[in-house]
Scaffold this active site. Sequence first.
Site, PDB file in Angstrom:
ATOM      1  N   SER A   1     -60.798  46.973 -29.534  1.00  0.00           N
ATOM      2  CA  SER A   1     -60.488  46.562 -30.404  1.00  0.00           C
ATOM      3  C   SER A   1     -59.786  47.551 -31.873  1.00  0.00           C
ATOM      4  O   SER A   1     -58.187  47.513 -31.280  1.00  0.00           O
ATOM      5  CB  SER A   1     -61.900  46.519 -32.197  1.00  0.00           C
ATOM      6  OG  SER A   1     -62.131  46.131 -33.104  1.00  0.00           O
TER       7      SER A   1
ATOM      8  N   HIS B   1     -67.003  39.570 -29.827  1.00  0.00           N
ATOM      9  CA  HIS B   1     -66.269  40.638 -29.878  1.00  0.00           C
ATOM     10  C   HIS B   1     -66.609  41.430 -29.437  1.00  0.00           C
ATOM     11  O   HIS B   1     -66.325  42.951 -28.612  1.00  0.00           O
ATOM     12  CB  HIS B   1     -66.114  40.565 -31.475  1.00  0.00           C
ATOM     13  CG  HIS B   1     -65.482  42.089 -31.614  1.00  0.00           C
ATOM     14  ND1 HIS B   1     -63.920  41.611 -31.576  1.00  0.00           N
ATOM     15  CD2 HIS B   1     -65.514  43.670 -32.182  1.00  0.00           C
ATOM     16  CE1 HIS B   1     -63.125  42.815 -31.555  1.00  0.00           C
ATOM     17  NE2 HIS B   1     -64.178  44.289 -32.249  1.00  0.00           N
TER      18      HIS B   1
ATOM     19  N   ASP C   1     -63.820  35.581 -29.949  1.00  0.00           N
ATOM     20  CA  ASP C   1     -64.662  36.590 -31.055  1.00  0.00           C
ATOM     21  C   ASP C   1     -63.502  36.337 -32.003  1.00  0.00           C
ATOM     22  O   ASP C   1     -62.125  35.658 -31.955  1.00  0.00           O
ATOM     23  CB  ASP C   1     -63.157  37.691 -29.782  1.00  0.00           C
ATOM     24  CG  ASP C   1     -63.437  38.944 -30.578  1.00  0.00           C
ATOM     25  OD1 ASP C   1     -64.128  39.094 -31.887  1.00  0.00           O
ATOM     26  OD2 ASP C   1     -62.752  40.005 -29.967  1.00  0.00           O
TER      27      ASP C   1
END
Length: 701
Positions: A550, A670, A635
């Site tokens: 991320s 995610h 995501d």
Amino acid sequence: MKAQPPRSSVPSATDSPTPRFRRPDDPEWHWLENRDDSEVGAFLEEANAACARWFAPLDDLVERLYHGHLARRELAIHGLRTPLDHYTYWSETAADADYPVWWRHPNGKPDRAVRFLDLQARAEPHEFLELGDMALSPDERWLAWTEDTRGDETFELFLKALPDGEPVRLLEEIGPELSWAEDNATLLFTRYDATQRPESVWRLPLVVQPGGTPRAEAPSLVLREEDPEFWLGLGKTRSREWLVLESASKDTSECHLIPARAPATPPRCFRPRESGVELALDHRPGRFYVLHNRQATHFRLDTLEESRLEEAADADRWQPLIAHREDDTLEGVDAFDWGLVVTERDHHEAQVRLRVLELDADHAIVRDERLPLPETPCSLALGDAPHFDTRRLRLREESFVLPVSWIEHDLDSGERTLLKQQPIHGDLLPEALACERLWAISHDGERIPVSVVMRADLAGHPLPTLLYGYGAYGEVLDPWFSVARLELLARGVAFAVAHVRGGGDRGEPWYLAGKLEHKENSFRDFLAARDALVDQGISDGERIAAYGASAGGLLVGASLNLAPEGFCAAVLDVPFVDVLRTMENPDLPLTTAEYTEWGNPDEPDARRRIHAYSPLDNLAAQPWPTVFLQGSWHDTRVPYWEPAKLYARLTEMGTARGPVLLRTDMAAGHGGASGRFKAWHDNARQDAFILWALGVERHEA
């Protein structure tokens, strides 16, 4: 010697789909953003196929890592039992199950246990299942929960009568959070706007029809947040007196209060927001506790008498309890009927601590002590404590060499009782590990903490190393124990964490020194950590791999652009690498809410700063290391196209020192796979790549 891939293992140009999908009029591959274009799915599937072909010679290693992981851990998990007012609750996960089953029994009657929520059964029809929130009504007659079955972080709301009522779906397309009012008949929940920002709180009255079936009336709007940089959250004080609705951006917040026993009461704003001031509330009967950073960069704790709530907007009316300090950040406060548990962070040692304050009837402090630490550095947190009057605190402790432990701390006797510790099996037990903290010197002279764990018998020898970093949003990388990590450590790999600026490891100043115009400090700190590991003889300079997920993908991606030859490999998991283009699109989820983290590119200075470090905007024909990129189709935080664009452009340039691989999970969001066995297998694949890239294992094509 630098670990280099065997020539036979490097995919040829024809093995990558990049040449076949290249569009000369779009050299930056922006067309991948159109998920409705059939060629987007085709490109990702072909990249997945190429990745699978490359991994084929490592399949045996992947399976050995996966099964080695399973052999090291206790697969059948029994959660801690937590008594509430009427029943005791816990979860159990069967050895072959991905998801837990929840149980309860009447307090003091364990022979009358019943199962009331089976997530394993609920997951069977779906490729993905994530539990958003689970909320018991105060009288423990009703269970409400939210679940996501797509991975896109939109949730459905379910309700059932306990213990064995039929689940009823009440709402779709809502946020994950839930909170019960104390009337046992009202639920509060959040809804998203078009950018998936929790922008409104709603009240849902419930009625019980003849036969006991619940029915929801029409939801009523409680509060809407119009500012696109703010989002709403739900909570309730442990005193069960107040519902708390928090509206927050990255650096500003305000709280709205509703009496928990009168949920139809319009919310009252405690104090109108002030730019740059963060504020959180807790409550004991007769008094509010105000944690804030107004004229206090590292936060302070003030109080306000409940009878003077009308005066709350005037901060001069607040009474000081814990003053601002230069060497500590005040991170949190938990109120009990006897006093407070305060969470603090030492700036110098980058160590969290818990402080107990007992208060008398006049609100004077009669006891002030810090709870003991099992070791340093370590993680220490207050666990479940649903009872307002409890004098037995549940603590959660762990470190890089200490498996997760749950401790009961008796405030009266000081006695510490081990309730549970994560069991570890196999040939590498925690006592055979060594952990140390070193300090790197960054480009501007700042000292950067770096944590390292390795096999104790290998300490003192330069080891192949995996360097992990995040460094954003003020998030803290306190030490954590990982069973999966043991597979790397057992094979002689050291695991290191760079606690870079932009995280919260050394308190609020550490966060502020790595955001907005100071963001480059994060990248320089990461590279300084890498160099310190080599200079202090811990790591083999030719065999260091980087890992970032991320916003950690931004950290690692930017660091690789600055010093591509500093690493032999990198894993970028759902990496935020198209920073400028994402921040230029306010219609994407999270963009406007993150202006205070990265900057608003509509402002020329902010745009220049972001452009200067955004990984995709700074790619050049440099010798990037071999890299494994991972994305997820659903995501909503870092869209699949960010790692896909990086893959396309790196393979098109052809200057990487080894293979560039892309794997997109077409059924996840995610956080990756929701089932634990698939998640563990995905982790084994990552570790196989890392071990190959570090030269520990071979890839025989």
